[in-house]
Scaffold this motif. Structure first.
Motif, mmCIF file in Angstrom:
data_model
loop_
_atom_site.group_PDB
_atom_site.id
_atom_site.type_symbol
_atom_site.label_atom_id
_atom_site.label_comp_id
_atom_site.label_asym_id
_atom_site.label_seq_id
_atom_site.Cartn_x
_atom_site.Cartn_y
_atom_site.Cartn_z
ATOM 1 N N ASP A 1 0.812 -1.219 0.000
ATOM 2 C CA ASP A 1 0.000 0.000 0.000
ATOM 3 C C ASP A 1 0.847 1.273 0.000
ATOM 4 N N THR A 2 2.166 1.135 0.165
ATOM 5 C CA THR A 2 3.030 2.322 0.121
ATOM 6 C C THR A 2 3.079 2.929 -1.279
ATOM 7 N N VAL A 3 2.544 2.248 -2.285
ATOM 8 C CA VAL A 3 2.431 2.864 -3.610
ATOM 9 C C VAL A 3 1.433 4.007 -3.586
ATOM 10 N N ARG A 4 0.576 4.012 -2.556
ATOM 11 C CA ARG A 4 -0.449 5.049 -2.423
ATOM 12 C C ARG A 4 -0.096 6.076 -1.362
ATOM 13 N N ALA A 5 0.425 5.601 -0.231
ATOM 14 C CA ALA A 5 0.712 6.490 0.889
ATOM 15 C C ALA A 5 1.788 5.852 1.754
ATOM 16 N N PRO A 6 2.530 6.654 2.531
ATOM 17 C CA PRO A 6 3.554 6.095 3.418
ATOM 18 C C PRO A 6 2.953 5.085 4.393
ATOM 19 N N ALA A 7 3.701 4.064 4.699
ATOM 20 C CA ALA A 7 3.226 3.033 5.633
ATOM 21 C C ALA A 7 3.221 3.555 7.057
ATOM 22 N N PRO A 8 2.251 3.132 7.865
ATOM 23 C CA PRO A 8 2.268 3.459 9.293
ATOM 24 C C PRO A 8 3.369 2.654 9.981
ATOM 25 N N ILE A 9 4.526 3.247 10.141
ATOM 26 C CA ILE A 9 5.711 2.519 10.589
ATOM 27 C C ILE A 9 5.484 1.820 11.925
ATOM 28 N N GLY A 10 4.892 2.542 12.871
ATOM 29 C CA GLY A 10 4.681 1.957 14.196
ATOM 30 C C GLY A 10 3.863 0.683 14.135
ATOM 31 N N LEU A 11 2.791 0.705 13.373
ATOM 32 C CA LEU A 11 1.926 -0.468 13.263
ATOM 33 C C LEU A 11 2.627 -1.588 12.506
ATOM 34 N N LEU A 12 3.317 -1.243 11.433
ATOM 35 C CA LEU A 12 4.028 -2.251 10.645
ATOM 36 C C LEU A 12 5.069 -2.966 11.493
ATOM 37 N N VAL A 13 5.830 -2.198 12.266
ATOM 38 C CA VAL A 13 6.880 -2.794 13.099
ATOM 39 C C VAL A 13 6.266 -3.628 14.226
ATOM 40 N N THR A 14 5.168 -3.177 14.787
ATOM 41 C CA THR A 14 4.518 -3.924 15.870
ATOM 42 C C THR A 14 4.022 -5.279 15.375
ATOM 43 N N ILE A 15 3.361 -5.286 14.222
ATOM 44 C CA ILE A 15 2.872 -6.551 13.662
ATOM 45 C C ILE A 15 4.038 -7.478 13.349
ATOM 46 N N THR A 16 5.106 -6.908 12.783
ATOM 47 C CA THR A 16 6.283 -7.715 12.465
ATOM 48 C C THR A 16 6.899 -8.300 13.730
ATOM 49 N N ALA A 17 6.975 -7.494 14.784
ATOM 50 C CA ALA A 17 7.569 -7.965 16.038
ATOM 51 C C ALA A 17 6.776 -9.140 16.613
ATOM 52 N N VAL A 18 5.459 -9.049 16.571
ATOM 53 C CA VAL A 18 4.633 -10.150 17.078
ATOM 54 C C VAL A 18 4.867 -11.412 16.246
ATOM 55 N N ALA A 19 4.954 -11.255 14.919
ATOM 56 C CA ALA A 19 5.195 -12.404 14.054
ATOM 57 C C ALA A 19 6.547 -13.046 14.348
ATOM 58 N N LEU A 20 7.569 -12.225 14.596
ATOM 59 C CA LEU A 20 8.895 -12.762 14.894
ATOM 60 C C LEU A 20 8.929 -13.450 16.259
ATOM 61 N N ILE A 21 8.208 -12.908 17.219
ATOM 62 C CA ILE A 21 8.145 -13.533 18.539
ATOM 63 C C ILE A 21 7.468 -14.899 18.441
#
Length: 262
Positions: free
Chosen positions: A89-109
Protein backbone atom coordinates in the motif's frame (compact mmCIF):
# COMPACT_ATOMS: atom_id res chain seq x y z
CA UNK A 1 -15.59 -47.79 14.77
CA UNK A 2 -15.00 -44.20 13.65
CA UNK A 3 -17.61 -42.68 11.37
CA UNK A 4 -16.20 -41.68 7.99
CA UNK A 5 -17.01 -38.14 6.96
CA UNK A 6 -19.46 -37.93 4.03
CA UNK A 7 -17.42 -34.97 2.76
CA UNK A 8 -13.86 -36.30 2.44
CA UNK A 9 -12.79 -33.46 0.14
CA UNK A 10 -14.24 -30.63 2.18
CA UNK A 11 -12.01 -27.56 2.47
CA UNK A 12 -10.10 -27.99 5.76
CA UNK A 13 -11.32 -25.60 8.45
CA UNK A 14 -7.92 -24.17 9.42
CA UNK A 15 -6.95 -22.88 5.94
CA UNK A 16 -10.43 -21.45 5.47
CA UNK A 17 -10.27 -19.88 8.94
CA UNK A 18 -6.95 -18.31 8.05
CA UNK A 19 -8.48 -16.66 5.00
CA UNK A 20 -11.39 -15.32 7.06
CA UNK A 21 -9.03 -14.03 9.76
CA UNK A 22 -6.94 -12.29 7.09
CA UNK A 23 -10.01 -10.53 5.70
CA UNK A 24 -11.00 -9.38 9.18
CA UNK A 25 -7.54 -7.98 9.86
CA UNK A 26 -7.49 -6.23 6.49
CA UNK A 27 -10.81 -4.62 7.38
CA UNK A 28 -9.34 -3.46 10.70
CA UNK A 29 -6.34 -2.00 8.88
CA UNK A 30 -8.70 -0.17 6.55
CA UNK A 31 -10.60 1.29 9.50
CA UNK A 32 -7.46 2.36 11.37
CA UNK A 33 -4.97 3.25 8.63
CA UNK A 34 -7.10 3.72 5.53
CA UNK A 35 -5.64 0.70 3.73
CA UNK A 36 -6.12 1.27 0.01
CA UNK A 37 -7.06 -1.00 -2.91
CA UNK A 38 -3.47 -2.08 -3.61
CA UNK A 39 -3.04 -3.27 -0.04
CA UNK A 40 -6.36 -5.09 -0.15
CA UNK A 41 -5.50 -6.87 -3.38
CA UNK A 42 -2.10 -7.93 -2.03
CA UNK A 43 -3.58 -9.13 1.26
CA UNK A 44 -6.43 -11.07 -0.34
CA UNK A 45 -4.21 -12.71 -2.98
CA UNK A 46 -1.73 -13.68 -0.27
CA UNK A 47 -4.44 -15.13 2.00
CA UNK A 48 -6.04 -17.16 -0.79
CA UNK A 49 -2.65 -18.47 -1.92
CA UNK A 50 -1.78 -19.56 1.63
CA UNK A 51 -5.19 -21.18 2.08
CA UNK A 52 -5.05 -23.13 -1.18
CA UNK A 53 -1.45 -24.22 -0.66
CA UNK A 54 -2.10 -25.33 2.91
CA UNK A 55 -5.23 -27.22 1.92
CA UNK A 56 -3.32 -29.01 -0.82
CA UNK A 57 -0.49 -29.88 1.57
CA UNK A 58 -2.92 -31.36 4.09
CA UNK A 59 -4.59 -33.52 1.46
CA UNK A 60 -1.29 -34.80 0.07
CA UNK A 61 -0.30 -35.96 3.54
CA UNK A 62 -3.67 -37.47 4.32
CA UNK A 63 -4.30 -35.06 7.17
CA UNK A 64 -7.62 -33.40 8.00
CA UNK A 65 -6.39 -30.75 10.39
CA UNK A 66 -3.39 -28.76 11.57
CA UNK A 67 -1.48 -29.47 14.74
CA UNK A 68 -1.19 -27.03 17.67
CA UNK A 69 2.10 -25.59 16.43
CA UNK A 70 0.72 -25.27 12.90
CA UNK A 71 -2.04 -23.02 14.22
CA UNK A 72 0.63 -20.75 15.71
CA UNK A 73 2.37 -20.69 12.33
CA UNK A 74 -0.95 -19.93 10.64
CA UNK A 75 -1.31 -16.93 12.96
CA UNK A 76 2.16 -15.77 11.89
CA UNK A 77 1.15 -16.26 8.26
CA UNK A 78 -1.89 -14.05 8.80
CA UNK A 79 0.23 -11.34 10.43
CA UNK A 80 2.64 -11.60 7.49
CA UNK A 81 -0.31 -10.96 5.21
CA UNK A 82 -0.97 -7.71 7.10
CA UNK A 83 2.67 -6.66 6.71
CA UNK A 84 2.44 -7.48 3.00
CA UNK A 85 -0.68 -5.36 2.59
CA UNK A 86 0.90 -2.40 4.40
CA UNK A 87 4.10 -2.58 2.35
CA UNK A 88 2.28 -2.87 -0.98
CA UNK A 89 0.00 0.00 0.00
CA UNK A 90 3.03 2.32 0.12
CA UNK A 91 2.43 2.86 -3.61
CA UNK A 92 -0.45 5.05 -2.42
CA UNK A 93 0.71 6.49 0.89
CA UNK A 94 3.55 6.09 3.42
CA UNK A 95 3.23 3.03 5.63
CA UNK A 96 2.27 3.46 9.29
CA UNK A 97 5.71 2.52 10.59
CA UNK A 98 4.68 1.96 14.20
CA UNK A 99 1.93 -0.47 13.26
CA UNK A 100 4.03 -2.25 10.65
CA UNK A 101 6.88 -2.79 13.10
CA UNK A 102 4.52 -3.92 15.87
CA UNK A 103 2.87 -6.55 13.66
CA UNK A 104 6.28 -7.72 12.47
CA UNK A 105 7.57 -7.96 16.04
CA UNK A 106 4.63 -10.15 17.08
CA UNK A 107 5.20 -12.40 14.05
CA UNK A 108 8.89 -12.76 14.89
CA UNK A 109 8.15 -13.53 18.54
CA UNK A 110 5.66 -16.24 17.53
CA UNK A 111 8.40 -17.73 15.36
CA UNK A 112 10.10 -18.76 18.58
CA UNK A 113 6.85 -20.26 19.89
CA UNK A 114 5.63 -22.67 17.23
CA UNK A 115 8.72 -24.87 17.35
CA UNK A 116 8.50 -25.20 21.12
CA UNK A 117 4.80 -26.04 20.91
CA UNK A 118 5.51 -28.74 18.31
CA UNK A 119 8.20 -30.35 20.45
CA UNK A 120 6.24 -30.20 23.70
CA UNK A 121 3.09 -31.64 22.14
CA UNK A 122 4.96 -34.26 20.11
CA UNK A 123 3.52 -32.94 16.85
CA UNK A 124 6.71 -32.19 14.90
CA UNK A 125 6.08 -32.87 11.20
CA UNK A 126 7.55 -32.20 7.78
CA UNK A 127 4.45 -30.13 6.94
CA UNK A 128 4.91 -27.95 10.00
CA UNK A 129 8.59 -27.42 9.27
CA UNK A 130 7.91 -26.49 5.65
CA UNK A 131 5.02 -24.19 6.58
CA UNK A 132 7.16 -22.43 9.19
CA UNK A 133 10.03 -21.98 6.74
CA UNK A 134 7.84 -20.56 3.97
CA UNK A 135 6.23 -18.01 6.30
CA UNK A 136 9.67 -16.91 7.55
CA UNK A 137 11.00 -16.61 4.02
CA UNK A 138 8.09 -14.55 2.77
CA UNK A 139 8.11 -12.19 5.74
CA UNK A 140 11.80 -11.50 5.19
CA UNK A 141 11.17 -10.97 1.48
CA UNK A 142 8.48 -8.38 2.22
CA UNK A 143 10.64 -6.61 4.81
CA UNK A 144 13.57 -6.52 2.39
CA UNK A 145 11.32 -4.88 -0.22
CA UNK A 146 10.30 -2.23 2.29
CA UNK A 147 13.85 -1.53 3.50
CA UNK A 148 15.14 -1.46 -0.08
CA UNK A 149 13.06 1.67 -0.74
CA UNK A 150 15.33 3.59 1.61
CA UNK A 151 18.68 1.77 1.44
CA UNK A 152 18.73 0.57 -2.15
CA UNK A 153 17.89 -2.44 -4.30
CA UNK A 154 20.83 -4.46 -2.94
CA UNK A 155 18.75 -5.22 0.18
CA UNK A 156 16.47 -7.36 -2.00
CA UNK A 157 19.22 -9.98 -2.12
CA UNK A 158 18.35 -10.89 1.48
CA UNK A 159 14.76 -11.68 0.64
CA UNK A 160 15.51 -13.29 -2.71
CA UNK A 161 18.28 -15.63 -1.60
CA UNK A 162 16.03 -18.42 -0.32
CA UNK A 163 14.00 -18.37 -3.56
CA UNK A 164 17.13 -18.30 -5.69
CA UNK A 165 18.25 -21.42 -3.83
CA UNK A 166 14.96 -23.15 -4.69
CA UNK A 167 15.33 -22.26 -8.36
CA UNK A 168 18.92 -23.50 -8.38
CA UNK A 169 17.87 -26.81 -6.81
CA UNK A 170 15.88 -27.75 -9.91
CA UNK A 171 18.88 -28.23 -12.20
CA UNK A 172 21.04 -29.20 -9.20
CA UNK A 173 18.97 -31.79 -7.28
CA UNK A 174 21.75 -32.41 -4.75
CA UNK A 175 20.77 -29.06 -3.23
CA UNK A 176 17.52 -30.69 -2.06
CA UNK A 177 19.31 -33.10 0.27
CA UNK A 178 18.73 -32.66 4.02
CA UNK A 179 21.33 -30.76 5.99
CA UNK A 180 22.66 -31.61 9.45
CA UNK A 181 20.92 -29.45 12.07
CA UNK A 182 22.87 -26.38 13.14
CA UNK A 183 21.84 -23.76 15.67
CA UNK A 184 23.85 -21.14 13.78
CA UNK A 185 21.53 -21.60 10.80
CA UNK A 186 18.50 -20.81 12.92
CA UNK A 187 20.28 -17.85 14.51
CA UNK A 188 21.19 -16.37 11.13
CA UNK A 189 17.58 -16.79 9.97
CA UNK A 190 16.24 -14.95 13.02
CA UNK A 191 18.87 -12.24 12.65
CA UNK A 192 17.62 -11.28 9.20
CA UNK A 193 14.11 -10.54 10.42
CA UNK A 194 15.25 -8.66 13.51
CA UNK A 195 17.68 -6.40 11.67
CA UNK A 196 15.25 -5.67 8.84
CA UNK A 197 12.54 -4.84 11.38
CA UNK A 198 14.81 -2.45 13.30
CA UNK A 199 15.93 -0.74 10.09
CA UNK A 200 12.31 -0.50 8.94
CA UNK A 201 11.44 1.20 12.23
CA UNK A 202 13.72 4.07 11.16
CA UNK A 203 15.22 4.41 14.64
CA UNK A 204 18.80 4.19 13.39
CA UNK A 205 20.73 6.76 11.37
CA UNK A 206 20.70 5.68 7.75
CA UNK A 207 24.46 4.88 7.59
CA UNK A 208 24.14 2.71 10.69
CA UNK A 209 21.10 0.95 9.26
CA UNK A 210 22.96 0.33 5.99
CA UNK A 211 25.94 -1.16 7.83
CA UNK A 212 23.70 -3.39 9.97
CA UNK A 213 21.79 -4.60 6.92
CA UNK A 214 25.04 -5.21 5.06
CA UNK A 215 26.36 -7.29 7.93
CA UNK A 216 23.12 -9.29 7.98
CA UNK A 217 23.50 -9.96 4.26
CA UNK A 218 27.14 -10.97 4.68
CA UNK A 219 26.25 -13.45 7.43
CA UNK A 220 23.43 -14.84 5.28
CA UNK A 221 25.75 -15.32 2.30
CA UNK A 222 28.24 -17.07 4.58
CA UNK A 223 25.54 -19.39 5.94
CA UNK A 224 24.23 -20.29 2.49
CA UNK A 225 27.75 -20.71 1.15
CA UNK A 226 28.79 -23.01 3.99
CA UNK A 227 25.80 -25.28 3.53
CA UNK A 228 26.03 -25.30 -0.25
CA UNK A 229 29.63 -26.43 0.05
CA UNK A 230 28.59 -29.17 2.51
CA UNK A 231 25.88 -30.36 0.12
CA UNK A 232 28.30 -30.34 -2.79
CA UNK A 233 30.91 -32.36 -0.93
CA UNK A 234 28.29 -34.90 0.13
CA UNK A 235 26.24 -34.85 -3.08
CA UNK A 236 26.74 -38.57 -3.74
CA UNK A 237 26.04 -39.69 -0.17
CA UNK A 238 22.96 -37.46 0.16
CA UNK A 239 21.35 -38.02 -3.21
CA UNK A 240 17.60 -37.27 -3.14
CA UNK A 241 15.63 -39.95 -4.93
CA UNK A 242 12.38 -38.98 -6.66
CA UNK A 243 9.25 -39.93 -4.72
CA UNK A 244 7.15 -42.62 -6.45
CA UNK A 245 3.73 -41.50 -7.63
CA UNK A 246 1.00 -42.12 -5.10
CA UNK A 247 3.39 -42.46 -2.15
CA UNK A 248 2.61 -40.03 0.65
CA UNK A 249 5.23 -38.34 2.76
CA UNK A 250 5.54 -39.48 6.34
CA UNK A 251 6.10 -37.04 9.24
CA UNK A 252 9.71 -38.20 9.52
CA UNK A 253 10.51 -37.59 5.84
CA UNK A 254 12.86 -34.67 5.26
CA UNK A 255 12.75 -33.61 1.62
CA UNK A 256 13.01 -29.88 2.01
CA UNK A 257 15.23 -27.37 3.75
CA UNK A 258 13.63 -26.13 6.94
CA UNK A 259 15.63 -22.93 7.54
CA UNK A 260 15.61 -19.94 5.24
CA UNK A 261 19.25 -19.23 5.86
CA UNK A 262 20.28 -22.62 4.45
Amino acid sequence: MPVRSPYPHRFPSAPAGGVVAQLILLALLTATTGLGPAGWVAGVVYAVAVGITLRSALRRRGRRSLGPADHVTLTRATLTGCVTALVVDTVRAPAPIGLLVTITAVALILDAVDGQVARRTGTVSSLGARFDMEVDAFLILVLSVFVATSLGAWVLVIGAMRYAFVVASRPLPWLKAPLPPRMTRKTVAALQGIILMVVAADVLPRPVGAVATGLALAVLVWSFGRDIMWLYRHRDATRVEPRPRGVRLQPTDVLYRVDISA
